[in-house]
Design a protein around this motif. Sequence first.
Motif, short mmCIF file in Angstrom:
data_model
loop_
_atom_site.label_atom_id
_atom_site.label_comp_id
_atom_site.label_asym_id
_atom_site.label_seq_id
_atom_site.Cartn_x
_atom_site.Cartn_y
_atom_site.Cartn_z
N GLY A 184 2.78 -6.37 13.53
CA GLY A 184 4.11 -6.84 13.54
C GLY A 184 4.99 -6.95 12.59
O GLY A 184 5.94 -7.36 12.47
N LEU A 185 4.18 -6.59 11.08
CA LEU A 185 5.16 -6.74 10.08
C LEU A 185 6.12 -5.84 10.12
O LEU A 185 7.35 -5.87 9.58
CB LEU A 185 4.07 -6.69 8.72
N CYS A 207 0.92 -1.09 0.00
CA CYS A 207 0.04 0.19 0.02
C CYS A 207 0.89 1.35 0.07
O CYS A 207 0.24 2.26 -0.31
CB CYS A 207 -0.96 -0.01 1.30
N SER A 208 2.20 1.12 0.35
CA SER A 208 3.06 2.32 0.44
C SER A 208 2.69 3.21 1.55
O SER A 208 3.37 4.37 1.57
CB SER A 208 3.39 3.04 -0.98
N LEU A 209 1.79 2.91 2.40
CA LEU A 209 1.55 3.76 3.54
C LEU A 209 2.71 4.22 4.35
O LEU A 209 2.88 5.29 5.01
CB LEU A 209 0.26 3.31 4.11
N CYS A 210 3.63 2.98 4.22
CA CYS A 210 4.86 3.30 5.25
C CYS A 210 5.71 4.26 4.77
O CYS A 210 6.51 5.00 5.35
CB CYS A 210 5.50 1.88 5.64
N VAL A 211 5.76 4.39 3.43
CA VAL A 211 6.59 5.43 2.81
C VAL A 211 6.03 6.82 2.99
O VAL A 211 6.44 7.74 3.24
CB VAL A 211 6.92 5.12 1.34
N VAL A 271 -2.90 -1.01 8.90
CA VAL A 271 -3.20 -2.02 7.66
C VAL A 271 -3.63 -3.40 7.91
O VAL A 271 -4.46 -4.04 7.14
CB VAL A 271 -2.46 -1.69 6.67
N MET A 272 -2.67 -4.00 9.04
CA MET A 272 -2.88 -5.37 9.33
C MET A 272 -4.35 -5.57 9.86
O MET A 272 -4.70 -6.61 9.55
CB MET A 272 -1.71 -5.69 9.95
N GLY A 278 9.04 5.31 14.47
CA GLY A 278 7.93 4.19 14.65
C GLY A 278 6.89 4.55 13.79
O GLY A 278 5.53 3.95 13.92
N ALA A 279 6.91 5.52 12.95
CA ALA A 279 5.54 5.91 12.51
C ALA A 279 5.12 4.71 11.30
O ALA A 279 3.80 4.60 11.04
CB ALA A 279 5.70 7.41 11.59
N CYS A 280 6.07 4.06 10.72
CA CYS A 280 5.67 3.26 9.58
C CYS A 280 4.99 1.97 10.38
O CYS A 280 4.09 1.29 9.83
CB CYS A 280 6.89 2.91 8.90
N ALA A 281 5.69 1.74 11.56
CA ALA A 281 4.78 0.63 12.51
C ALA A 281 3.67 0.97 12.76
O ALA A 281 2.82 -0.19 12.64
CB ALA A 281 5.88 0.37 13.56
N ASP A 282 3.50 2.13 13.17
CA ASP A 282 1.80 2.59 13.30
C ASP A 282 1.00 2.29 12.28
O ASP A 282 0.14 1.62 12.27
CB ASP A 282 1.62 3.82 13.93
#
Length: 486
Positions: free
Chosen positions: A323-324, A280-284, A314-315, A305-309
């Motif tokens: 935890g991906l 989804c590229s939301l982590c970027v 999404v998970m 940790g924004a990408c982890a949030d």
Amino acid sequence: MNSEEKSPRKIVPIVPVNDASEDDVQMVSLYAATQKIYPRSVQGIFAKWRWVMVVLTQLVFYGLPWLEWGQRQAVLFDLGARRFYIFGFVLYPQDFIYLTAILVISAFSLFLFTAVAGRLWCGYACPQTVYSEIFLWVERKVEGDRSARMRLDATNMTLEKLVKKCYKHLVWLAIAMWTGFTFVGYFTPIKLLGMEFFLGNMGSWEVFWVFFYALATYGNAGFMREQVCKYMCPYARFQSAMFDKDTLIVTYDAERGEPRGARSKKADPAALGLGACVDCSLCVQVCPTGIDIRKGLQYECIGCGACADVCDTVMDKVGYPRGLVKYSTEHAMKNKWTKEQTLRHVFRPRVILYIGILTVVIVALLTSLSLRKPFKVDVVRDRASLARIVAGGKIENVYRLQIMNAAEKTMQYHLSVDGLRGVDMATDSNVQVKSTESRWVSVRVQVPYDAAEPGSHPIEFRIQSSDEQGQSSSELTEKSVFLVPR
């Protein structure tokens, strides 16, 4: 064999190349234009912790100068008077050792945090991160979230765009000016500085530093943002020297996530031959430095940790376990450790060593502060006359004593001297010094003519302090020498 019979030398022929036409010449730039990053808003546990740190750090920074301790500002670095007030402590330039200890504590704390959890400081408490977060929050409130800001910047100038941009920058400038004013308030009493500001009587240096710090805040947090972290901050460059495979970092579980690809919520990823990552590229999009965490650890990552949030969000939506993207270590990812095993390996010899050194320095600093005398004395020999014979056949040396009263009340000091037979003071031995002030006192010390052989002899000055009610508090001794002429 004659030289004529040797094989002839090989000659590399030089073949001229036809001149290229102007149409064939291409200019290649070695510098790429910086692309503006539009971080997307994100919610989650780490985002909440970032805002907790923003609130705490700014409460301390903006609120500390307004706290009072007795009749003065609680924290004030008075450079003109060369006195530093930190709550109940009054420090002089001679107390530089305490500043050194604080710097050592700060350095080892940074080493400890980095060894344990990577760029923990950068992601949550660094001023650049904190003010970028504040300025970005203002930008979102005025211009909207990521897509709205991108559309606004892509359109031509309109009245709506002009109003939004002007309003945003006015708020930014107000925050920056208040930040600069607060910064100077640590060096000039902030209430006095406020009166001078409104009356237009601020000193030139005060005006310079207010505007300089405000401009730095405005430029760094409003425009440069991630460029400061990526190109200007030295910490990003040498952090790898403090990392190892047991350091907690933001990691992407490639084994679980790859191969990535889009799919419907009802689809079975195993049947499609896909991993958990839906690409989804939301982590970027949420990353404040614009990196793709799926490419592995990069020096630009500030560990926020924004990408982890956003990945956990999404998970949850697609019904996969969280935890991906998470805080973990290289060894934990490789060996599939549990959280307990991971944390157990975090406390390794390097971390224990940092904790030990940090504990020793902190204990030493607190012990030294608790045993610190409430006054200091410096003894300086009078350079005008080394030794002289005075009335009564006595030998006299002249000294200058600087008595620095670190107590916040007027103190009385009784001076005495010993170390030689018959040594005595020919001046008044009682000195009064006002609260948090220093005073130079000339002292004449005399000994009988036959009290000692010619040369240099050690003596000691004893200074006994007492308050205005006559109650003794502490005593200090300072060594010097008495010169007997030949």
